[in-house]
Write a protein that holds these residues in place. Structure first.
Motif, PDB file in Angstrom:
ATOM      1  N   ALA A  16       0.848  -1.198   0.000  1.00  0.00           N
ATOM      2  CA  ALA A  16       0.000   0.000   0.000  1.00  0.00           C
ATOM      3  C   ALA A  16       0.881   1.245   0.000  1.00  0.00           C
ATOM      4  O   ALA A  16       1.626   1.486   0.951  1.00  0.00           O
ATOM      5  CB  ALA A  16      -0.925   0.007   1.210  1.00  0.00           C
ATOM      6  N   GLY A  17       0.797   2.041  -1.061  1.00  0.00           N
ATOM      7  CA  GLY A  17       1.692   3.171  -1.206  1.00  0.00           C
ATOM      8  C   GLY A  17       1.167   4.487  -0.664  1.00  0.00           C
ATOM      9  O   GLY A  17       1.904   5.465  -0.586  1.00  0.00           O
ATOM     10  N   ASP A  18      -0.119   4.551  -0.307  1.00  0.00           N
ATOM     11  CA  ASP A  18      -0.694   5.784   0.221  1.00  0.00           C
ATOM     12  C   ASP A  18      -1.876   5.420   1.120  1.00  0.00           C
ATOM     13  O   ASP A  18      -2.308   4.266   1.167  1.00  0.00           O
ATOM     14  CB  ASP A  18      -1.151   6.697  -0.924  1.00  0.00           C
ATOM     15  N   PRO A  19      -2.406   6.399   1.881  1.00  0.00           N
ATOM     16  CA  PRO A  19      -3.492   6.097   2.825  1.00  0.00           C
ATOM     17  C   PRO A  19      -4.723   5.467   2.192  1.00  0.00           C
ATOM     18  O   PRO A  19      -5.336   4.573   2.776  1.00  0.00           O
ATOM     19  CB  PRO A  19      -3.807   7.469   3.434  1.00  0.00           C
ATOM     20  N   ASP A  20      -5.098   5.911   0.985  1.00  0.00           N
ATOM     21  CA  ASP A  20      -6.277   5.330   0.331  1.00  0.00           C
ATOM     22  C   ASP A  20      -6.039   3.857  -0.010  1.00  0.00           C
ATOM     23  O   ASP A  20      -6.924   3.013   0.164  1.00  0.00           O
ATOM     24  CB  ASP A  20      -6.623   6.112  -0.938  1.00  0.00           C
ATOM     25  N   ALA A  21      -4.849   3.552  -0.491  1.00  0.00           N
ATOM     26  CA  ALA A  21      -4.514   2.160  -0.810  1.00  0.00           C
ATOM     27  C   ALA A  21      -4.456   1.322   0.463  1.00  0.00           C
ATOM     28  O   ALA A  21      -4.871   0.155   0.465  1.00  0.00           O
ATOM     29  CB  ALA A  21      -3.175   2.095  -1.534  1.00  0.00           C
ATOM     30  N   ALA A  22      -3.950   1.909   1.542  1.00  0.00           N
ATOM     31  CA  ALA A  22      -3.901   1.190   2.819  1.00  0.00           C
ATOM     32  C   ALA A  22      -5.301   0.846   3.293  1.00  0.00           C
ATOM     33  O   ALA A  22      -5.566  -0.272   3.748  1.00  0.00           O
ATOM     34  CB  ALA A  22      -3.179   2.041   3.862  1.00  0.00           C
ATOM     35  N   ALA A  23      -6.226   1.805   3.186  1.00  0.00           N
ATOM     36  CA  ALA A  23      -7.605   1.567   3.606  1.00  0.00           C
ATOM     37  C   ALA A  23      -8.257   0.467   2.771  1.00  0.00           C
ATOM     38  O   ALA A  23      -8.945  -0.410   3.306  1.00  0.00           O
ATOM     39  CB  ALA A  23      -8.415   2.864   3.508  1.00  0.00           C
ATOM     40  N   ARG A  24      -8.029   0.500   1.468  1.00  0.00           N
ATOM     41  CA  ARG A  24      -8.596  -0.540   0.600  1.00  0.00           C
ATOM     42  C   ARG A  24      -8.036  -1.914   0.956  1.00  0.00           C
ATOM     43  O   ARG A  24      -8.772  -2.913   0.993  1.00  0.00           O
ATOM     44  CB  ARG A  24      -8.301  -0.219  -0.872  1.00  0.00           C
ATOM     45  N   SER A  25      -6.751  -1.966   1.217  1.00  0.00           N
ATOM     46  CA  SER A  25      -6.111  -3.231   1.542  1.00  0.00           C
ATOM     47  C   SER A  25      -6.654  -3.805   2.848  1.00  0.00           C
ATOM     48  O   SER A  25      -6.925  -5.006   2.943  1.00  0.00           O
ATOM     49  CB  SER A  25      -4.592  -3.039   1.635  1.00  0.00           C
ATOM     50  N   VAL A  26      -6.827  -2.948   3.848  1.00  0.00           N
ATOM     51  CA  VAL A  26      -7.370  -3.395   5.138  1.00  0.00           C
ATOM     52  C   VAL A  26      -8.786  -3.917   4.960  1.00  0.00           C
ATOM     53  O   VAL A  26      -9.154  -4.975   5.489  1.00  0.00           O
ATOM     54  CB  VAL A  26      -7.325  -2.253   6.174  1.00  0.00           C
ATOM     55  N   ARG A  27      -9.602  -3.192   4.194  1.00  0.00           N
ATOM     56  CA  ARG A  27     -10.983  -3.630   3.967  1.00  0.00           C
ATOM     57  C   ARG A  27     -11.010  -5.000   3.283  1.00  0.00           C
ATOM     58  O   ARG A  27     -11.767  -5.893   3.667  1.00  0.00           O
ATOM     59  CB  ARG A  27     -11.738  -2.614   3.112  1.00  0.00           C
ATOM     60  N   GLU A  28     -10.167  -5.178   2.284  1.00  0.00           N
ATOM     61  CA  GLU A  28     -10.127  -6.448   1.561  1.00  0.00           C
ATOM     62  C   GLU A  28      -9.671  -7.592   2.467  1.00  0.00           C
ATOM     63  O   GLU A  28     -10.205  -8.711   2.391  1.00  0.00           O
ATOM     64  CB  GLU A  28      -9.196  -6.318   0.354  1.00  0.00           C
ATOM     65  N   MET A  29      -8.691  -7.316   3.343  1.00  0.00           N
ATOM     66  CA  MET A  29      -8.203  -8.357   4.235  1.00  0.00           C
ATOM     67  C   MET A  29      -9.289  -8.828   5.187  1.00  0.00           C
ATOM     68  O   MET A  29      -9.503 -10.036   5.376  1.00  0.00           O
ATOM     69  CB  MET A  29      -6.997  -7.846   5.034  1.00  0.00           C
ATOM     70  N   PHE A  30      -9.992  -7.877   5.801  1.00  0.00           N
ATOM     71  CA  PHE A  30     -10.999  -8.266   6.780  1.00  0.00           C
ATOM     72  C   PHE A  30     -12.231  -8.877   6.111  1.00  0.00           C
ATOM     73  O   PHE A  30     -12.886  -9.743   6.690  1.00  0.00           O
ATOM     74  CB  PHE A  30     -11.355  -7.077   7.667  1.00  0.00           C
ATOM     75  N   THR A  31     -12.518  -8.446   4.911  1.00  0.00           N
ATOM     76  CA  THR A  31     -13.609  -9.082   4.168  1.00  0.00           C
ATOM     77  C   THR A  31     -13.274 -10.543   3.883  1.00  0.00           C
ATOM     78  O   THR A  31     -14.135 -11.420   3.984  1.00  0.00           O
ATOM     79  CB  THR A  31     -13.863  -8.328   2.858  1.00  0.00           C
ATOM     80  N   SER A  32     -12.011 -10.813   3.588  1.00  0.00           N
ATOM     81  CA  SER A  32     -11.606 -12.175   3.235  1.00  0.00           C
ATOM     82  C   SER A  32     -11.695 -13.146   4.406  1.00  0.00           C
ATOM     83  O   SER A  32     -11.869 -14.359   4.208  1.00  0.00           O
ATOM     84  CB  SER A  32     -10.180 -12.171   2.667  1.00  0.00           C
ATOM     85  N   ILE A  33     -11.570 -12.644   5.651  1.00  0.00           N
ATOM     86  CA  ILE A  33     -11.590 -13.550   6.806  1.00  0.00           C
ATOM     87  C   ILE A  33     -12.883 -13.445   7.611  1.00  0.00           C
ATOM     88  O   ILE A  33     -13.013 -14.098   8.650  1.00  0.00           O
ATOM     89  CB  ILE A  33     -10.388 -13.296   7.743  1.00  0.00           C
ATOM     90  N   ALA A  34     -13.842 -12.659   7.144  1.00  0.00           N
ATOM     91  CA  ALA A  34     -15.082 -12.453   7.889  1.00  0.00           C
ATOM     92  C   ALA A  34     -15.785 -13.753   8.289  1.00  0.00           C
ATOM     93  O   ALA A  34     -16.249 -13.876   9.431  1.00  0.00           O
ATOM     94  CB  ALA A  34     -16.037 -11.551   7.095  1.00  0.00           C
ATOM     95  N   PRO A  35     -15.879 -14.760   7.410  1.00  0.00           N
ATOM     96  CA  PRO A  35     -16.621 -15.971   7.779  1.00  0.00           C
ATOM     97  C   PRO A  35     -16.066 -16.696   9.003  1.00  0.00           C
ATOM     98  O   PRO A  35     -16.816 -17.346   9.726  1.00  0.00           O
ATOM     99  CB  PRO A  35     -16.505 -16.846   6.521  1.00  0.00           C
ATOM    100  N   ARG A  36     -14.744 -16.611   9.233  1.00  0.00           N
ATOM    101  CA  ARG A  36     -14.146 -17.343  10.357  1.00  0.00           C
ATOM    102  C   ARG A  36     -13.491 -16.400  11.364  1.00  0.00           C
ATOM    103  O   ARG A  36     -12.703 -16.824  12.215  1.00  0.00           O
ATOM    104  CB  ARG A  36     -13.108 -18.345   9.840  1.00  0.00           C
ATOM    105  N   TYR A  37     -13.846 -15.133  11.284  1.00  0.00           N
ATOM    106  CA  TYR A  37     -13.202 -14.112  12.113  1.00  0.00           C
ATOM    107  C   TYR A  37     -13.392 -14.380  13.603  1.00  0.00           C
ATOM    108  O   TYR A  37     -12.442 -14.328  14.391  1.00  0.00           O
ATOM    109  CB  TYR A  37     -13.763 -12.738  11.736  1.00  0.00           C
ATOM    110  N   ASP A  38     -14.615 -14.681  14.022  1.00  0.00           N
ATOM    111  CA  ASP A  38     -14.887 -14.887  15.447  1.00  0.00           C
ATOM    112  C   ASP A  38     -14.135 -16.099  15.984  1.00  0.00           C
ATOM    113  O   ASP A  38     -13.508 -16.034  17.048  1.00  0.00           O
ATOM    114  CB  ASP A  38     -16.390 -15.059  15.678  1.00  0.00           C
ATOM    115  N   LEU A  39     -14.200 -17.202  15.273  1.00  0.00           N
ATOM    116  CA  LEU A  39     -13.508 -18.411  15.711  1.00  0.00           C
ATOM    117  C   LEU A  39     -12.012 -18.154  15.870  1.00  0.00           C
ATOM    118  O   LEU A  39     -11.401 -18.524  16.888  1.00  0.00           O
ATOM    119  CB  LEU A  39     -13.731 -19.539  14.699  1.00  0.00           C
ATOM    120  N   LEU A  40     -11.436 -17.500  14.887  1.00  0.00           N
ATOM    121  CA  LEU A  40     -10.000 -17.238  14.932  1.00  0.00           C
ATOM    122  C   LEU A  40      -9.628 -16.318  16.085  1.00  0.00           C
ATOM    123  O   LEU A  40      -8.620 -16.537  16.756  1.00  0.00           O
ATOM    124  CB  LEU A  40      -9.551 -16.644  13.592  1.00  0.00           C
ATOM    125  N   ASN A  41     -10.433 -15.289  16.335  1.00  0.00           N
ATOM    126  CA  ASN A  41     -10.161 -14.392  17.456  1.00  0.00           C
ATOM    127  C   ASN A  41     -10.105 -15.156  18.766  1.00  0.00           C
ATOM    128  O   ASN A  41      -9.203 -14.975  19.597  1.00  0.00           O
ATOM    129  CB  ASN A  41     -11.236 -13.305  17.546  1.00  0.00           C
TER     130      ASN A  41
END
Length: 258
Positions: A16-41
């Motif tokens: 991520a080269g700038d704040p907007d790219a960082a925000a997009r990357s974070v959103r994509e990461m958490f979207t990808s693990i949403a189905p098992r997020y609680d179990l993993l936590n």
């Protein structure tokens, strides 16, 4: 405090080269693990995360006991901190709102709300809204309390996030940010081994997704140390700022009043 620490603006996922790219990357990461997020936590924290949420909610019991209070839980994910706030409030029933910019996370939060209604018959559940913590769709001085549990660290601009929290808080309103930190001494050494070597491997194995659990230890290492975070909160307009360590400093609660 090192110069590197002073220059940190916010989260910076790999690539991520700038704040907007960082925000997009974070959103994509958490979207990808949403189905098992609680179990993993729960697995990765040995269920200690449940204690941290409850302890944080109790810290604001004086606000949650007010029926007229307006509560916002930022970066709420699947809603565990939001639910802890609602449970602590009990029959006083203030308005509790959970906000996150990951639609997939909010879908899980909503599903958990429905499960709670069917299990205990309660009609008092949080409301959910998809929103960016750096650009909140609320007027100035709207909320009595704003919290964030393990999500503030992922903002692309920490200072902008603090200013936005201060903007939506009523005068005298309170802020509570629960997040990870890096403990010192032997505990810190063992923690870093687990956090950097064990947790990413287990998280990747259980989720089937590598990125988020490789990012997690890096995001904690990058996050401001408690003394710096306290100073940033003061600069953003908060007073009576404090940090309370949880579980030998593995996590901690930052508090401040507008």
């Amino acid at each position: 405090m090192s110069e590197a620490r002073k220059l940190v603006i916010g989260a910076a996922p790999e690539g991520a080269g700038d704040p907007d790219a960082a925000a997009r990357s974070v959103r994509e990461m958490f979207t990808s693990i949403a189905p098992r997020y609680d179990l993993l936590n729960h697995v990765l924290s040995f269920n200690v995360d449940r204690l941290w949420w409850r302890r944080t909610a109790r810290a604001f019991a004086h606000i949650l006991a007010r029926p007229d209070a307006q509560i916002l839980d930022l970066c709420c994910g699947t809603g565990d901190m939001t639910f802890a706030l609602s449970k602590q409030a009990g029959r006083s029933s203030p308005q509790v709102l959970g906000a996150d910019f990951s639609h997939a996370m909010l879908e899980r939060a909503h599903s958990k709300s429905l499960d709670r209604i069917s299990q205990n018959g309660s009609s008092t559940i949080p409301r959910w809204i998809e929103a960016d913590a750096l650009r909140l769709p609320f007027p100035d001085q709207r909320f009595t309390l704003v919290t964030s549990a393990f999500g503030f660290r992922n903002l692309a601009d920490y200072d902008a996030g603090l200013r936005e929290i201060a903007r939506v808080l009523l005068p005298g309103g309170e802020c509570g940010i629960l997040d990870f930190s890096e403990p010192k001494g032997i505990v810190g050494h063992l923690y870093r081994i687990y956090f950097k070597q064990v947790l990413p491997r287990v998280g990747t194995f259980l989720s089937g997704v590598r990125g988020p659990y490789a990012y997690l230890p890096n995001s904690v290492e990058r996050f401001p140390q408690p003394e710096e975070m306290v100073e940033r909160m003061r600069r953003a307009g908060f007073r009576e700022v404090s940090w309370t360590p949880y579980t030998l400093g593995i996590a901690g609660l930052y508090r401040g009043k507008k």
